[in-house]
Each structure stands twice: as structure tokens, then as C-alpha cells.
Design an enzyme around this catalytic site. Structure first.
Site, PDB file in Angstrom:
ATOM      1  N   GLY A   1       0.812  -1.211   0.000  1.00 27.34           N
ATOM      2  CA  GLY A   1       0.000   0.000   0.000  1.00 27.34           C
ATOM      3  C   GLY A   1       0.846   1.261   0.000  1.00 27.34           C
ATOM      4  O   GLY A   1       0.508   2.259  -0.651  1.00 27.34           O
ATOM      5  N   ASP A   2       1.964   1.220   0.708  1.00 26.11           N
ATOM      6  CA  ASP A   2       2.877   2.366   0.724  1.00 26.11           C
ATOM      7  C   ASP A   2       3.515   2.564  -0.649  1.00 26.11           C
ATOM      8  O   ASP A   2       3.686   3.706  -1.111  1.00 26.11           O
ATOM      9  CB  ASP A   2       3.965   2.154   1.771  1.00 26.11           C
ATOM     10  CG  ASP A   2       3.398   1.674   3.090  1.00 26.11           C
ATOM     11  OD1 ASP A   2       2.287   2.120   3.445  1.00 26.11           O
ATOM     12  OD2 ASP A   2       4.045   0.853   3.757  1.00 26.11           O
TER      13      ASP A   2
END
Length: 305
Positions: free
Chosen positions: A251-252
């Protein structure tokens, strides 16, 4: 320039035993230490893609100093406020070859709002066109509006990206961030709803826009991702096929890919394609993927719609 803030960073320790048996003796080869934390992961990905970035946040003790040293070895500038007491947390990631991964996440050091004053000052010195990324959980001793407070320090024209959850996300949305990136579960959590599909994500993502968020990107796991733009468009992308090795940092990497794509292409839809490629590249590897892997994946799947 992209300035990322991680209030609760970590040293991520990856262990790879042949087999993981709770209550038993599990043997592993040498551990691997990697800088951890959502904003830190964004900086690592952006640096690998060739973007100027500074990783900032709160650190403490010998684990905090090692965290900064690891980042600097990767070529990332750092701007950590070092606390006098406590230790930067260590997160243990257990990755047995044929079993699901297990994560043991530690708690961070105690801190007060006054400890964040140097960060607020650095944020106030950013320039128009810079990006400010506020990412990760809020340490328990800090108020829910801590990200909103830091946003207030940013000069006009700084694009603010927020990747957090719960009340911290709600408070930040009211300050009108350029982009927020909840996953489906985090989006539902804001409204006390259990969401299952993209159609529901559109409905509730629009509610966050009505509260103040300019653009909303929702990651849907195996269902791909959704982007709601401030012009009113809803853009969906299917997940890129491949073998998932670890979800840690995916997600990062999505956030980093989005920023990279926006810098390179200047278009939100194109940025979403880069975000999908970056998130998938990390999911298909151990640790944060390198920029070369992202670019290769993007060239193969940039026509996915």
C-alpha cells in the site's frame, strides 16, 4: 521534493524459518533488517524511482539510530527528531516458505505534541509544488488530530497526501488533503460500515470528498483499485496478476507510485497506473521493490483499465 512523515517508524526484522511452529523451536538463517513505517516505505520507493525525497519522523535509542543509518545507506535523506528516552520499535515479520506470514508489531516510544515542533518547522519550510506525505498509525500518546495539526504548518501549494485510518483520517480529511488512500476496510471503518465491493467504495469515497478530501484512492486488494477525482471521475483498475510473496509495504508503494506517476505524467489517471504497478511490484517481492521492477511491470501492464 517529497517530504514523508512517519510518527511511529520501525526496524522491520524479516525471519525465514523453514517452518513456523508456535510453542516449538524454529530455526532461521541470518535475519534481515529493513527500515519500516509507511512514510519511510514511500521514501524508499521514490528514491529508487529517482525522486528527491526526505524521510522524517520520530526516532529513539539505538534502534532509531540504526533505522536512520539504513535509510542513509539507501541514499535517502533523513530528518528525524530523536527522543531522549525509549526505543524505536522493532517489527518481526516471520516468513515461512510454505505457510502464511506472521507479523509481530511492537509499540513505539512515548512522545508528546511538543516533540513534533521541529517537524512542524520543517514542514513550514516546504515550497509550492512539493509533496507532504503523512502516513501510518498515530502513537497512542498523541491526539487524533495530530496529522491535521501538521497539515496546518504546510504552506499553500504543497500537495498533501494522507495514508492513515480511523479518527486520524477523519480529522485530516477536514483539512482538505490533495489525496487520501484508505483501503476498503479503512474506508468502511470511518462510517461504521462493512464494505465489500467497488460500488460501495465509490459511495463512501464520495462522502469523504464531501468532508474535504480532494482525491480519494481506494485499494481493493485482489479487486484492484479505485480513484475518485476532484473533477468527479471514478476510475477503476483491475489488479495486476502475479504471485504475491509479501503484502508488507504494498500500500505504501502504491502511494509512492501515484506520486511518481503524477510528477512524471501530470495526470491523475496515469498516476493510478503507476500506483498499481508499484504496489504490485512490492507484493511480488520481499521488501520494497526497486524502481526498475516497477518500471518493467508498468511497461507490461500500463494498458490495464
Amino acid at each position: 521534493m517529497v517530504y514523508t512523515v512517519t510518527l511511529n517508524p520501525a526496524l522491520d526484522m524479516f525471519l525465514r524459518p523453514g517452518r513456523f511452529e508456535p510453542g516449538g523451536v524454529c530455526r532461521y538463517s541470518s535475519p534481515e533488517f529493513i527500515p519500516g513505517g509507511k512514510g519511510i516505505n514511500v521514501s524508499l520507493m521514490l528514491k529508487s524511482l529517482g525522486i528527491d525525497t526526505t524521510a522524517a519522523g520520530i526516532s529513539a535509542g539505538f534502534t532509531g539510530r540504526e533505522l536512520a543509518a539504513l535509510l542513509e545507506r539507501e541514499g535517502c535523506r533523513t530528518d528525524f527528531v530523536e527522543l531522549k528516552d525509549g526505543l524505536t520499535r522493532v517489527n518481526v515479520k516471520i516468513l515461512p516458505g510454505s505457510q502464511p506470514e506472521t507479523a509481530l508489531n511492537g509499540g513505539g516510544p512515548d512522545m508528546a505534541l511538543s516533540d513534533l515542533e521541529p517537524l512542524a518547522k520543517s514542514i513550514s519550510e516546504l515550497s509550492q509544488g512539493d509533496f507532504l506525505v503523512l502516513a501510518g498509525s498515530v502513537p497512542g500518546a498523541l491526539p487524533d488530530n495530530v496529522y491535521a495539526r501538521l497539515m496546518d504548518s504546510a504552506p499553500a501549494g504543497v500537495k498533501i497526501v494522507v495514508d492513515t485510518s480511523g479518527p486520524a483520517l477523519t480529522e485530516a480529511v477536514r483539512r482538505g488533503p490533495f489525496l487520501i488512500k484508505p483501503n476498503l476496510e479503512e474506508l468502511g471503518e470511518v462510517f461504521g460500515a462493512e464494505l465489500r465491493e467497488a460500488g460501495e467504495a465509490i459511495e463512501y469515497g464520495r462522502k469523504l470528498q464531501a468532508m474535504g478530501a480532494r482525491n480519494v484512492a481506494v485499494t481493493l486488494g485482489g479487486g484492484g483499485a479505485l480513484l475518485l477525482t476532484e473533477e468527479g471521475r471514478a476510475v477503476e483498475r483491475e489488479a495486476i496478476p502475479g504471485e504475491e510473496i509479501s503484502s508488507v509495504g504494498a500500500g505504501d508503494s502504491f502511494v509512492a507510485g501515484f506520486i511518481y506517476g503524477l510528477i512524471q505524467e501530470g495526470d491523475l489517471t496515469d498516476a493510478l497506473g503507476w500506483a498499481m504497478s508499484a504496489g504490485a511490484a512490492t507484493a511480488f517481492s520481499v521488501g520494497i521493490a526497486k524502481g526498475e521492477a516497477v518500471k518493467k511491470l508498468h511497461s507490461q501492464y500500463n494498458s490495464i483499465s
